[in-house]
Write an enzyme that holds these catalytic residues in place. Structure first.
Site, short mmCIF file in Angstrom:
data_model
loop_
_atom_site.label_atom_id
_atom_site.label_comp_id
_atom_site.label_asym_id
_atom_site.label_seq_id
_atom_site.Cartn_x
_atom_site.Cartn_y
_atom_site.Cartn_z
N HIS A 98 20.39 59.82 67.74
CA HIS A 98 19.89 58.44 67.83
C HIS A 98 20.99 57.59 68.46
O HIS A 98 22.04 57.40 67.85
CB HIS A 98 19.52 57.91 66.45
N ASP B 18 20.89 65.01 64.23
CA ASP B 18 20.26 63.82 63.67
C ASP B 18 21.32 62.73 63.47
O ASP B 18 21.34 62.04 62.45
CB ASP B 18 19.51 64.11 62.36
ZN LIG Z 1 16.46 61.60 63.43
#
Ligand SMILES: [Zn+2]
Length: 461
Positions: A61, A320
């Site tokens: 992200h 992540d």
């Molecule tokens: Zn994620």
């Protein structure tokens, strides 16, 4: 030959040998036995170091969208600095930015920020929430689409309204569209209806802090994860798309995915560093509260997760990477539902995996496979993920011998903290080369803003 990395331990997904690696014009030119190398303009001594392919991180992200939104957490520039320092040469980002790219126009705007700002090679997974746009988005060299089944309650980030889909009919429809254009669909599995009931029970008992939040997400042995996974696996069988399941973190999930694979379903999945190294220990959650969340992964799941990762049921490790500020985490001591979820992990996850390998939990080859070779293979990312002649010279040198300590002050994220501070690890990045050029060297990011290119993905039919 432009440059030669001389006499290191070359680790690939299939073996480890003492070797030298030559590159020319940004591509890997050859692999040589020590003493048999051709001449090169530049020699990089790698004795005592390991030579790995640059990691291909399929799930990050980067926070920055085409309109102002979440850049105070991190930008594409600062995110990709962390990539360079952590040995990630290709970073693929998720669509929860402002506005969420779900049309060709918005995707192109998003790409243009990467073109001007990214240090490492990149790609971007748009949200397939507008049916008519899906065929247009599919032609942009993307690696996958991304759907969140979660819609936040108590906050409107990181899972903002408009990109969450948990209606089964819509999920089936989206899968059918993805199947038609032959692009994998990444899904964050989550059973919103069950979560609504579980949350209510916690709130009625006045349990709202970060520990309650952790327990709610892990309630009934991870039921919200496993019912969602069972559902999307069944829908995949109906639609025939390539389904890639994110956040595998219960041993029951691993069993479901193993079964689906055995039945020949086109399904792959990831695990995240926090499931292996952070949220898997309750004492860490008590100590760090929301700083440790993403999620609690109760201890009893660990053997099944490591087994799944080792036997390939869990295909890849993806970061992540999800930076949030301290303020956005501090509120979790009172209200875990208000704290933004996710932890930064790009900068240190390769070290954590290599340290686990040196402790005997996984082989070095499988680490390379899970972070580089297999992600490139599964998503058709061209010329990446493996050190073979003709591929991009994306190479990382790491020190497997000496320990170092992770410190908050070394974090390159704008947020300035890491839940892994204080840990002593091996596998420190010494040098990161992207298409033959250093982007991290001597403890500093040296890559130029805008050097990164789109890592084009091509799906095999
Ligand atoms: Zn994620």
């Amino acid at each position: 030959m432009d440059s030669l990395i001389k006499n290191g331990l070359l680790v690939t997904s299939t073996n480890q040998i003492q070797a030298s690696v030559g590159s020319k014009d940004g591509l890997i030119a050859g692999i040589y036995d020590p003493g048999e190398e051709p001449k090169a303009n530049e020699i990089i001594e790698a004795e005592g170091l390991a030579i790995l392919p640059g990691a291909v991180d399929m799930h990050s992200h980067h926070r920055q969208g085409s309109e102002p939104g979440f850049e105070y957490k991190d930008t594409i520039y600062t995110s990709t600095q962390q990539c360079a320092a952590g040995g990630v040469t290709t970073s693929v980002a998720m669509p929860n930015v402002n506005p969420p790219p779900n049309t060709l126009d918005l995707l192109k705007k998003q790409f243009s920020i990467y073109e001007s700002d990214s240090i490492v090679d990149w790609n971007f997974n748009p949200a397939p929430t507008v049916n008519d746009e899906i065929p247009l988005l599919a032609k942009q060299g993307i690696a996958a689409f991304k759907i969140f089944m979660v819609v936040d309650t108590g906050r409107n980030y990181p899972h903002m309204p408009g990109i969450g889909v948990h209606d089964h009919g819509r999920l089936l429809e989206i899968m059918q569209h993805c199947a038609k254009v032959n692009i994998p669909l990444m899904i964050h599995p989550h059973d919103q209806a069950l979560m609504d009931v579980i949350e209510k029970e916690f709130w009625e008992r006045q349990e709202r802090d970060a520990l309650a939040y952790a327990k709610a997400y892990a309630a009934h042995d991870g039921v919200i994860w496993e019912t969602a996974i069972a559902t999307v696996l069944r829908l995949q069988r109906a639609a025939g798309c390539h389904l890639h399941i994110l956040h595998t973190q219960t041993s029951g999930s691993v069993d479901l995915i193993r079964q689906a694979k055995a039945a020949g379903q086109k399904v792959t999945c990831e695990i995240n560093p926090w499931a292996l190294f952070l949220g898997c220990d309750w004492s860490t959650i008590e100590r760090l509260g929301s700083y440790a969340l993403s999620y609690w992964v109760p201890e009893k799941n660990a053997p099944g997760l490591w087994e799944g990762l080792n036997d390939g049921t869990i295909d890849i490790v993806a970061t992540d990477h999800a930076p949030h500020t301290s303020e956005e985490k501090e509120i979790g001591w009172q209200d875990g539902w208000k704290a933004h979820t996710g932890t930064p992990s790009t900068q240190f996850y390769i070290s954590m995996l290599l340290t686990a390998a040196l402790e005997g939990k996984i082989s070095l080859e499988r680490v390379v496979d899970a972070v580089a070779t297999n992600p490139a293979k599964i998503f058709g990312v061209q010329n990446k993920g493996d050190i073979v002649p003709g591929n991009h010279a994306d190479i990382v040198l790491v020190d497997l011998e000496n320990e170092y300590e992770i410190k908050d002050e070394d974090v390159l994220s704008l947020t300035g903290w890491t839940p892994y501070a204080g840990r002593r690890l091996r596998g420190k990045t010494i040098l990161t080369l992207l298409r033959g050029k250093p982007v991290y060297k001597d403890g500093k990011v040296v890559g130029d803003k805008g050097y990164g290119e789109q890592a084009i993905a091509r799906q095999s039919t």
